[in-house]
Write a protein that holds these residues in place. Structure first.
Motif, short mmCIF file in Angstrom:
data_model
loop_
_atom_site.label_atom_id
_atom_site.label_comp_id
_atom_site.label_asym_id
_atom_site.label_seq_id
_atom_site.Cartn_x
_atom_site.Cartn_y
_atom_site.Cartn_z
N ARG A 153 14.66 -18.50 21.35
CA ARG A 153 15.69 -18.58 22.38
C ARG A 153 15.24 -17.76 23.59
N VAL A 154 15.68 -18.18 24.76
CA VAL A 154 15.36 -17.48 26.00
C VAL A 154 16.65 -17.10 26.69
N SER A 155 16.61 -15.99 27.43
CA SER A 155 17.83 -15.53 28.09
C SER A 155 17.49 -14.66 29.28
N ILE A 156 18.47 -14.47 30.16
CA ILE A 156 18.39 -13.47 31.22
C ILE A 156 19.71 -12.71 31.25
N GLU A 157 19.61 -11.39 31.31
CA GLU A 157 20.79 -10.54 31.33
C GLU A 157 21.49 -10.63 32.68
N LEU A 158 22.80 -10.73 32.65
CA LEU A 158 23.57 -10.77 33.90
C LEU A 158 23.70 -9.39 34.52
N ASP A 159 23.62 -8.35 33.69
CA ASP A 159 23.70 -6.99 34.19
C ASP A 159 22.31 -6.50 34.60
N PRO A 160 22.23 -5.64 35.63
CA PRO A 160 20.95 -5.08 36.03
C PRO A 160 20.29 -4.35 34.86
N PRO A 161 18.96 -4.40 34.75
CA PRO A 161 17.99 -4.96 35.70
C PRO A 161 17.67 -6.44 35.49
N HIS A 162 18.55 -7.17 34.78
CA HIS A 162 18.42 -8.62 34.61
C HIS A 162 17.15 -8.99 33.85
N ARG A 163 16.98 -8.35 32.71
CA ARG A 163 15.78 -8.57 31.91
C ARG A 163 15.74 -10.01 31.38
N ILE A 164 14.56 -10.64 31.51
CA ILE A 164 14.29 -11.97 30.96
C ILE A 164 13.69 -11.76 29.58
N ARG A 165 14.29 -12.40 28.56
CA ARG A 165 13.85 -12.22 27.19
C ARG A 165 13.46 -13.55 26.56
N VAL A 166 12.36 -13.53 25.81
CA VAL A 166 11.99 -14.66 24.96
C VAL A 166 11.91 -14.11 23.54
N GLN A 167 12.82 -14.57 22.70
CA GLN A 167 12.93 -14.04 21.34
C GLN A 167 12.58 -15.13 20.33
N GLY A 168 11.89 -14.73 19.28
CA GLY A 168 11.48 -15.69 18.27
C GLY A 168 11.45 -15.08 16.89
N LEU A 169 11.71 -15.90 15.89
CA LEU A 169 11.62 -15.48 14.50
C LEU A 169 10.37 -16.12 13.89
N VAL A 170 9.49 -15.26 13.35
CA VAL A 170 8.30 -15.74 12.65
C VAL A 170 8.41 -15.23 11.21
N GLU A 171 8.40 -16.15 10.27
CA GLU A 171 8.62 -15.81 8.87
C GLU A 171 7.32 -15.90 8.08
N GLU A 172 6.97 -14.79 7.43
CA GLU A 172 5.82 -14.78 6.52
C GLU A 172 6.36 -14.57 5.11
N LYS A 173 6.56 -15.66 4.42
CA LYS A 173 7.19 -15.61 3.11
C LYS A 173 6.37 -16.41 2.10
N THR A 174 6.04 -15.75 0.99
CA THR A 174 5.30 -16.39 -0.09
C THR A 174 5.93 -15.97 -1.41
N PHE A 175 6.27 -16.93 -2.22
CA PHE A 175 6.84 -16.65 -3.53
C PHE A 175 5.94 -15.68 -4.29
N LYS A 176 6.53 -14.58 -4.71
CA LYS A 176 5.86 -13.51 -5.47
C LYS A 176 5.02 -12.55 -4.61
N PHE A 177 4.82 -12.87 -3.31
CA PHE A 177 3.91 -12.04 -2.51
C PHE A 177 4.50 -11.55 -1.20
N GLY A 178 5.79 -11.47 -1.06
CA GLY A 178 6.37 -10.89 0.14
C GLY A 178 7.30 -11.81 0.87
N LEU A 179 8.39 -11.25 1.37
CA LEU A 179 9.40 -12.01 2.11
C LEU A 179 9.70 -11.27 3.41
N PHE A 180 8.85 -11.50 4.42
CA PHE A 180 8.97 -10.79 5.69
C PHE A 180 9.53 -11.70 6.78
#
Length: 396
Positions: A153-180
């Motif tokens: 998702r992308v966004s820009i804050e309406l309040d100063p300093p009006h930061r532009i953000r690009v946010q993402g979820l990256v999943e590294e999940k393997t049965f028996k070897f970690g759920l990040f």
């Protein structure tokens, strides 16, 4: 105030928006300086091994950069005016993960897609490939940089300093070897010369898990050239292996493109300010173009300098790399006490900021900061690598 936000893609909602402008000064009533024409755009690549790769391109009115949603939310390159920051990899296309075989060449397959300005290495492992004690292969720099984001998702804050953000979820999940889950955020302020990473790692397993994370930040010409220099405040440094030890006296300076140079790597214990922030600086020979890498040592306590001044065609590049540890094989990092663990259902935050500089005064300001941090601290320069690293291959 609630920001302007656009959901770009969502695996959970089976949603993907079409290519085009996602947010812009013309679309949003945000009280940014009217002289700044900012925008966030989505683009999908076609042809060859980059078919289907989705990019998020951000222009803050001063700084432009490209995020690769399909490759772990890495950043391909950045431009400050006409000055490009990044490097000229022999891998010219942005390779879709479906074409990557991380186990190729005994675990060096990661190199088949490596061309980013910033790529994260981790999460279950980072650094050297090799077989773990349980017999399974850990590949070079882990998987996270070759996993498509499942939410963006992308966004820009309406309040100063009006930061532009690009946010993402990256999943590294393997049965028996970690759920990040790694919730990534790449952001900037309109008109700024800075690019900020604020990431959150969450362990979704019912068990405590080991983790590693290295921010592999890479630069080639024009910042990297014969006579370029690296500066950083540090308590101690040691060469990664015997080959790096041969260049310990010139670790702060760079050669031009050099046939047969190989790679030399140095491991630093950085010094930080009262807010736990440290800085590394790479500047060109003339001292009028540079980049500063700022990072928080509370969760990224180690810093690696990778020097790969090979020929231009084969990859003339250097890496400034904050990390949870150094890029030895995970088994060696465990023995050295540099392999952190994250409790079940716990989270940890990481912060890195890139400051792109194209004037002497700004560069001098960063140099002054580094000198101020170093003041009163002796530098321990170890001329030999640790015993476990002496026979290790050079690290990317």
């Amino acid at each position: 105030m609630k920001p302007h936000e656009v959901v770009v893609l969502s695996a959970s909602d089976n949603l993907r928006v079409a290519d085009g402008i996602l947010l812009s000064a013309a679309q949003c009533e945000v009280p940014v300086d009217p002289g700044l024409t900012w925008s966030v755009t989505k683009r999908t690549l076609v042809g060859g091994v980059q078919e289907g790769v989705e990019l998020i391109e951000v222009d803050n009115g001063c700084l432009r950069f490209t995020i690769i949603a399909t490759r772990g939310m890495s950043v391909l390159d950045a431009r400050l005016g006409e000055l490009r920051f990044g490097w000229n990899s022999p891998i010219q296309q942005i390779v879709h993960p479906s074409h990557m075989d991380l186990g190729d060449r005994s675990g060096l397959g990661w190199l088949g897609g490596f061309n980013e300005l910033m790529v994260r290495c981790g999460i279950s492992s980072a650094g050297h490939p090799g077989v773990e004690s349980d017999g399974h292969l850990l590949t070079l720099h882990g998987k996270i940089g070759n996993l498509p984001a499942s939410e963006v998702r992308v966004s820009i804050e309406l309040d100063p300093p009006h930061r532009i953000r690009v946010q993402g979820l990256v999943e590294e999940k393997t049965f028996k070897f970690g759920l990040f889950e790694l919730w990534t955020e790449v952001s900037t302020i309109p008109g700024s010369n800075r690019l900020q990473f604020n990431d959150r790692l969450i362990n979704r397993s019912d068990y405590e898990q080991e983790y590693q994370l290295i921010y592999h930040v890479n630069f080639g010409p024009p910042i990297l050239q014969h006579g370029s220099t690296f500066l950083a405040p540090f308590k101690s440094v040691f060469p990664f292996n015997e080959y790096a030890a041969e260049g310990i006296d010139t670790l702060h300076s760079y050669l031009g493109p050099t046939r047969g140079y190989g790679e030399q790597v140095y491991c630093f214990d950085p010094i930080a300010d009262e807010e736990n922030d440290s800085t590394g600086l790479l500047k060109n020979c003339e001292g009028d173009q540079a980049v500063a890498v700022h990072f928080g040592i509370e969760t990224l306590p180690c810093f690696t300098l990778w020097k790969n001044t090979d020929t231009l065609a084969d990859g003339y590049v250097t890496g400034l790399e904050p990390g949870t540890g150094f890029p030895y094989h995970r088994s060696l990092e465990r023995l050295a006490g540099r392999l952190p663990r994250l409790a079940s259902s716990s989270q940890i935050d990481f912060r890195v900021e890139l400051e792109f500089l194209n004037d002497v005064a700004s560069i001098a300001r960063v140099e002054e900061r580094i000198n101020r941090l170093q003041h009163g601290h002796d530098r321990q320069v170890n001329r030999t690598p640790p015993p476990d690293g002496r026979d290790g291959r050079n690290e990317l």
